[in-house]
Enzyme design. Sequence first.
Site, PDB file in Angstrom:
ATOM      1  N   HIS A 561      47.804 -75.835 -65.274  1.00  0.00           N
ATOM      2  CA  HIS A 561      47.104 -75.629 -66.542  1.00  0.00           C
ATOM      3  C   HIS A 561      47.901 -76.247 -67.691  1.00  0.00           C
ATOM      4  O   HIS A 561      47.359 -76.982 -68.517  1.00  0.00           O
ATOM      5  CB  HIS A 561      46.890 -74.134 -66.795  1.00  0.00           C
ATOM      6  CG  HIS A 561      46.302 -73.823 -68.137  1.00  0.00           C
ATOM      7  ND1 HIS A 561      44.967 -73.537 -68.330  1.00  0.00           N
ATOM      8  CD2 HIS A 561      46.860 -73.778 -69.365  1.00  0.00           C
ATOM      9  CE1 HIS A 561      44.736 -73.333 -69.612  1.00  0.00           C
ATOM     10  NE2 HIS A 561      45.881 -73.464 -70.270  1.00  0.00           N
ATOM     11  N   GLU A 562      49.186 -75.976 -67.725  1.00  0.00           N
ATOM     12  CA  GLU A 562      50.019 -76.475 -68.828  1.00  0.00           C
ATOM     13  C   GLU A 562      50.104 -78.000 -68.810  1.00  0.00           C
ATOM     14  O   GLU A 562      49.921 -78.655 -69.831  1.00  0.00           O
ATOM     15  CB  GLU A 562      51.421 -75.863 -68.767  1.00  0.00           C
ATOM     16  CG  GLU A 562      51.459 -74.350 -68.973  1.00  0.00           C
ATOM     17  CD  GLU A 562      50.699 -73.896 -70.201  1.00  0.00           C
ATOM     18  OE1 GLU A 562      50.664 -74.627 -71.206  1.00  0.00           O
ATOM     19  OE2 GLU A 562      50.111 -72.803 -70.169  1.00  0.00           O
ATOM     20  N   HIS A 565      47.254 -79.882 -70.294  1.00  0.00           N
ATOM     21  CA  HIS A 565      47.171 -80.075 -71.746  1.00  0.00           C
ATOM     22  C   HIS A 565      47.646 -81.476 -72.107  1.00  0.00           C
ATOM     23  O   HIS A 565      47.092 -82.143 -72.974  1.00  0.00           O
ATOM     24  CB  HIS A 565      48.045 -79.060 -72.490  1.00  0.00           C
ATOM     25  CG  HIS A 565      47.395 -77.723 -72.635  1.00  0.00           C
ATOM     26  ND1 HIS A 565      46.255 -77.536 -73.378  1.00  0.00           N
ATOM     27  CD2 HIS A 565      47.731 -76.506 -72.156  1.00  0.00           C
ATOM     28  CE1 HIS A 565      45.911 -76.254 -73.336  1.00  0.00           C
ATOM     29  NE2 HIS A 565      46.788 -75.609 -72.592  1.00  0.00           N
TER      30      HIS A 565
END
Length: 790
Positions: A561-562, A565
């Site tokens: 998820h990170e 970004h």
Amino acid sequence: MRCLLIVSILAGIVGSVSGHRAPVTARKSLGFGPTIPHAVYRSIPRQNHVNEFMPQSSNLDPFEVARQFIDDIIGPDQVQSSYKIRSDSYTDPSTGVTHVYVRQLLHGIEVADGNMNINIKDGKILSYGNSFFAGKPPSLVAKSDSRTLPHPHREYCEDLKAELDNHLGVLASIQNEQAPMGSDKITELPPSMSHLAHLHTSNCQFHGLADEMASKRPQALEDVGDMRPALLEFMVAATPKSEVVNEILGKYDEHLGRMTISTVSHLTSEGEQAFHVDNAPDTVNPVKASIAYVQVPSEDGSVELVPVWKFEVEMENNWYEAAVSAFAPHRIISVVDWASDAPIPPPEAPKEPATYNVFAWGINDPSDGNRTLEKENFDSLASPIGWHTLPFANDPSYKGVKPSDEFYRNTSTTFGNNVFAQENWEGQNAYLYNYRPDAGSSSVYDYQYKPKASESDEAMDVAQSYINATVTQLFYTSNMIHDLYYRYGFTEVAGNFQQYNFGRGGREGDAVIANAQDGSGFNNANFMTPPDGSNGRMRMYLWNTANPYRDGDFEAGIVIHEYSHGLSTRLTGGPMNSGCLGWGESGGMGEGWGDFLATTIRSTANYSDYPMGAWAANRPRGIRNYPYSLNETVNPSTYQTLDKPGYWGVHAIGEVWAQILWLVSQALIEKHGFSETLYPPLPLENGTIPTNDFYRPAVGKKPLVPKHGNTLSVQLVINGMKLQPCQPSFFDARDAIILADEELTGGENFCTLWKAFSLRGLGTDANVQGRTPWGGGIRTNGFATPATCN
Ligand SMILES: *[C@@H]1O[C@H](CO)[C@@H](O)[C@H](O)[C@H]1NC(C)=O
Ligand SMILES: *[C@@H]1O[C@H](CO)[C@@H](O)[C@H](O)[C@H]1NC(C)=O
Ligand SMILES: *[C@@H]1O[C@H](CO)[C@@H](O)[C@H](O)[C@H]1NC(C)=O
Ligand SMILES: *[C@@H]1O[C@H](CO)[C@@H](O)[C@H](O)[C@H]1NC(C)=O
Ligand SMILES: *[C@@H]1O[C@H](CO)[C@@H](O)[C@H](O)[C@H]1NC(C)=O
Ligand SMILES: *[C@@H]1O[C@H](CO)[C@@H](O)[C@H](O)[C@H]1NC(C)=O
């Protein structure tokens, strides 16, 4: 007054809910700005193809096509208006599409939010986004009247407060119904409300400051050429530390005097005229400043250009791109935090390949499988020199003299061309010489991970005892993601994260700094994405949700998820524009793509629903409102859900987008089947990529097309990011995915995609009235599909 009182009570309740656990700090993050009402994205494949644009000649240089197109749009009347084609524009070898990024100039000054992205192939314009200012340019010298100067910061705070009051009214009426008079029954706040309260307390205290300062300080002292007052006032609003605020306000002139300005001159005209400001309070690096215009809509619907100082401010926990009006009052016009958080969950909740003892790719977290010894199976296309090698010249940690006959340096630690992984218990910004496991000449990273329950004052020691294992895991997972996304087109030209780019284009010197057990927080994770050429920074935290603590580094979904970004920020609006996913629907999708990709990566041939972050948060349904699911009872999110109270934050918005994408990918899987691996086959010795069962049979020089539903959806989502405009809406992102399919498969999934998008209200007749930048407005679900699909 009333408002302040309410908020402080709310904060009190939130504090007490965390109870016996260590305090969970919510990072302060500003993020707001105007939406540009005339911004458009044109891409409606098949229905109304954008091919009406001249010129159309397949052998024209794509940049020439772009220039003619832009001149045509600007028209002959706009004499003061010009533009520059940004140098991060690129032709994507994986699709053959040229992505041209254009910035508007007026009087030679950038319009910071005047963007075009034009997507061109074979001389044809496939789609374009345009937010150029089209009104009458203001005179350069005339100062705006402060009474009419727009005030987005105040508007944001007023909307926020109205939303809070609305929530509070609902809560009070529930209490009146349930509780006997006089008894106080509030024991726990709904998470959405404590989120709003946190936003309000942390972001709104200082929206009146600029006007106050302007009335206090004689105008004569103000010089439009001096950015320091604007910066100092921004720092008051931006710093999370009340002692810094007091210090600045108490010794304003002293701070002003201490800040020094230097000009940065560029050899070529490429770089904009920029300044560096040193000694700005609470920053960790000199602030970059440049003068620009931004567009701000006024109440009557017209759009005004405001001269601003554009700042890039690097702080401990934030990395802001802010526009502050250049003339006093120095109001904040827009601000994007390049750092993205995972949410705060509710408190209840080429040499010899190296070998790593890790949870293998596909195992989401420790509840999902055991650790095994995995090889450094770096992808020879994505990581030609492996994960532990980088040029001496590109290694910021190398202190010695470079051996004259060697170009590359091999490391025996978790430090390489794509990722620098290390412990960061201190939670500071320095990382270069932080601790990393050293495998020596063995290249085997095999370390203990045996967490055991302990007294609470020993919980940190327990976690720190397996630091070797956790840094190894973070390094492994992050490199796997680098290689995976590379193969789907997140390459050097597209702005990926590498210290060295092998001469393949793009800007280098930007491996991901990955901090394990970062001491700057608990129960969260975040990622900062500056423009291409500056290191991305990932900070993973411990979660005090269980005894022993859980370590986010071991939950692949959080790391993916990170990292995502970084993917979506670099791909949307071009590698050098990190300001395209700042707030509202676009900020929400920035979260949603990460959830979608993390969920897709862990999914298997046998369908299952999946929550996000369930292991780390120690909460079966995870850190979102719902697990991702085909079942409407399990996950009822629709487009219209965005209007609900509690859907202000980017995470709630993102969850709706991720759910919609989940249904889209399931529809593609139903049609095209499922591939057990997401990794494409490696290139042969002669550079050819075999199609195996992964790709469809190659057709001429056309890009290879993944054959199965899950691989195709990853490809469409990533290609869609490249095609969509800066600050995309849900509609823009949907259209870009449908265009990506048109490009890749000739549109064979046109109706499959429309039908899947329409399942949760994103059909052709979906609509929104009065959209506010932070996600407000009135939405209507649309379940229709194009006539050709019925
Ligand atoms: C790095 O490793 C490769 C492969 O083992 C070797 O050829 C090269 O000489 C090494 N580089 C240095 C600087 O030791
Ligand atoms: C891990 O291995 C142990 C045996 O060594 C087994 O009991 C356990 O079920 C395994 N855990 C998972 C999640 O597979
Ligand atoms: C980490 O591994 C090193 C060897 O690389 C070892 O010397 C050290 O004791 C280990 N640290 C911990 C906390 O286990
Ligand atoms: C999927 O389910 C089938 C039948 O229940 C089983 O044989 C197979 O091992 C499962 N596959 C995976 C990847 O879990
Ligand atoms: C959907 O979920 C609900 C609640 O868990 C369950 O009762 C229902 O049977 C499910 N529907 C389908 C089609 O699986
Ligand atoms: C590359 O090698 C493969 C297998 O040997 C062969 O089939 C293919 O034609 C070659 N491609 C080129 C461009 O030489």
